[in-house]
Design an enzyme around this catalytic site. Sequence first.
Site, short mmCIF file in Angstrom:
data_model
loop_
_atom_site.label_atom_id
_atom_site.label_comp_id
_atom_site.label_asym_id
_atom_site.label_seq_id
_atom_site.Cartn_x
_atom_site.Cartn_y
_atom_site.Cartn_z
N GLY A 126 -0.79 -7.46 6.18
CA GLY A 126 -2.12 -7.35 5.56
C GLY A 126 -3.26 -6.99 6.48
O GLY A 126 -4.41 -7.30 6.20
N ASN B 198 -4.38 -3.96 6.97
CA ASN B 198 -5.20 -2.97 6.25
C ASN B 198 -6.08 -3.66 5.21
O ASN B 198 -7.23 -3.29 5.03
CB ASN B 198 -4.31 -1.90 5.62
N ASN C 258 -3.13 5.18 -1.33
CA ASN C 258 -2.15 4.58 -0.42
C ASN C 258 -2.50 4.99 1.01
O ASN C 258 -3.03 6.07 1.23
CB ASN C 258 -0.74 5.11 -0.78
N HIS D 96 -0.77 5.70 4.69
CA HIS D 96 0.56 5.99 5.24
C HIS D 96 0.43 6.37 6.72
O HIS D 96 -0.45 7.17 7.07
CB HIS D 96 1.21 7.14 4.45
N ASP E 44 0.76 9.84 -6.51
CA ASP E 44 1.34 10.52 -7.67
C ASP E 44 2.79 10.07 -7.80
O ASP E 44 3.21 9.15 -7.10
CB ASP E 44 1.16 12.05 -7.59
N ASP F 157 4.85 9.37 -1.39
CA ASP F 157 3.88 9.82 -0.38
C ASP F 157 3.52 11.30 -0.53
O ASP F 157 3.32 12.00 0.48
CB ASP F 157 4.42 9.53 1.05
N GLU G 105 -5.52 3.67 10.96
CA GLU G 105 -5.32 3.39 9.52
C GLU G 105 -6.47 2.56 8.98
O GLU G 105 -7.00 2.84 7.89
CB GLU G 105 -4.01 2.62 9.29
C1 GRF Z 1 0.93 0.13 7.61
O1 GRF Z 1 1.42 0.85 8.71
C2 GRF Z 1 0.84 1.03 6.40
O2 GRF Z 1 0.46 2.32 6.70
C3 GRF Z 1 2.24 1.01 5.90
O3 GRF Z 1 2.67 -0.31 6.08
C4 GRF Z 1 1.92 -0.91 7.14
C5 GRF Z 1 1.25 -2.13 6.57
O4 GRF Z 1 0.56 -2.87 7.55
N1 GRF Z 1 2.32 1.51 4.54
P1 GRF Z 1 -0.40 -4.05 7.13
O5 GRF Z 1 0.40 -4.96 6.19
O6 GRF Z 1 -1.60 -3.48 6.45
O7 GRF Z 1 -0.73 -4.76 8.41
#
Ligand code: GRF
Length: 207
Positions: free
Chosen positions: A19, A21, A113, A115, A147, A151, A180
């Site tokens: 978590g 992000n 999303n 990625h 979509d 990805d 990210e």
């Molecule tokens: C990130 O690298 C994201 O891009 C991918 O999974 C990871 C999740 O990391 N889809 P976090 O749970 O947000 O730390």
Amino acid sequence: MAATKTNGLSIAVLVSGRGTNLQSLLDAQAAGVIHSRIVSVISNRENAQALERAKKVGVSTQCIPSRGKSNQDFFLELGKALQEINPDLIVLAGFMKILPADLIQSYTGQIINIHPSLLPLFPGLNAQEQALNAGVKVTGCTVHFVDVGCDTGPIILQKTEPIFDNDTVATLSKRLLAKEHAALVEAVTLIENDKVILQGHRTLLRL
Ligand code: GRF
């Protein structure tokens, strides 16, 4: 319809793990960098650290375990939960399940999303390892609308990151993660300010 609202969007964040992000969005919200509100965090795993991050700042959480049930049952439950929350925007932030077409179609232009590669290169799992194995010298991260492919949706923004000779999956992932976090906050800012126009498979940014 792409999600937009001048006074900020209500956001549901779907997670499966750590978590970080999600944390970047929570921090951006607390700092007033984004005007949208995270109204709900939903995890398909009970022990996801992301749930603790949300609880700590008083954001409503739900765990809908995917383990031990069919995808059909899981997504039925998730669909109902989302219907009740009725968010303007759904953010997949490390959510490790692929959404079914009917769910995606009911939220066209409302699901994004993050990625860890420069899509369309290296979709799916282990994107950082895929980039290292391919020998590319530059990789990055992508925020895109979701979509029905894996990805493959319209790209909103990308950030690049060089790959160094001594990089490992761990060192590269760590640098990418910082990118990210910034990219996700930037994408939400663009969307809440009505700066992202969906045009077929492309997005146009009104910067
Ligand atoms: C990130 O690298 C994201 O891009 C991918 O999974 C990871 C999740 O990391 N889809 P976090 O749970 O947000 O730390």
